[in-house]
Motif scaffolding. Structure first.
Motif, PDB file in Angstrom:
ATOM      1  N   THR A  20      12.265  13.714 -15.942  1.00  0.00           N
ATOM      2  CA  THR A  20      12.773  14.805 -16.675  1.00  0.00           C
ATOM      3  C   THR A  20      11.501  15.636 -17.319  1.00  0.00           C
ATOM      4  OG1 THR A  20      13.001  13.939 -18.683  1.00  0.00           O
ATOM      5  CG2 THR A  20      14.706  13.670 -17.044  1.00  0.00           C
ATOM      6  N   LEU A  24      13.274  17.993 -23.221  1.00  0.00           N
ATOM      7  CA  LEU A  24      14.472  17.453 -23.132  1.00  0.00           C
ATOM      8  C   LEU A  24      15.439  17.317 -24.244  1.00  0.00           C
ATOM      9  CD1 LEU A  24      16.497  15.823 -20.911  1.00  0.00           C
ATOM     10  CD2 LEU A  24      15.490  13.979 -21.580  1.00  0.00           C
ATOM     11  N   LEU A  27      20.919  14.890 -21.789  1.00  0.00           N
ATOM     12  CA  LEU A  27      20.836  14.418 -20.618  1.00  0.00           C
ATOM     13  C   LEU A  27      22.236  13.656 -20.125  1.00  0.00           C
ATOM     14  CD1 LEU A  27      19.166  13.630 -18.022  1.00  0.00           C
ATOM     15  CD2 LEU A  27      18.484  11.301 -19.237  1.00  0.00           C
ATOM     16  N   MET A  82      20.688  18.442 -17.294  1.00  0.00           N
ATOM     17  CA  MET A  82      20.019  18.127 -18.596  1.00  0.00           C
ATOM     18  C   MET A  82      19.938  19.711 -19.270  1.00  0.00           C
ATOM     19  SD  MET A  82      16.424  17.351 -16.398  1.00  0.00           S
ATOM     20  CE  MET A  82      16.351  18.373 -14.862  1.00  0.00           C
TER      21      MET A  82
END
Length: 88
Positions: A20, A24, A27, A82
């Motif tokens: 990722t 982030l 998720l 995400m």
């Protein structure tokens, strides 16, 4: 003070690994393939966590940005959604 906006991305990975991006904040993963998948990252420590076939896993950070997570879908399929916090 920096301002951020959410950037929602979806991805399907098949028989590969995916890390990722930085930033982030949320998720969601679902293993829709025929085999188990694994993931590692700052939420799991050093050992891989198994995402069994047919199972889902979600992480929500309530505004906190986390380091990248690596998903290993070798031999299976993982659907990913995400949310990344992108600085304005």
């Amino acid at each position: 003070m920096p301002q951020y906006f959410p950037n929602i991305q979806t991805k399907v990975i098949t028989n590969t690994t995916f890390t990722t991006p930085q930033g982030l904040s949320e998720l969601f993963m679902k293993n829709t393939g025929a085999s188990n998948a694994t993931f590692t990252g700052n939420v799991t420590g050093s050992d891989p966590v198994t995402l069994a076939k047919g199972e889902s896993f979600s992480l929500g950070y309530l505004g906190t940005v986390r380091a990248p997570i690596t998903i290993n879908a070798t031999g299976t399929i993982v659907e990913i959604s995400m949310t990344l916090n992108v600085e304005l």
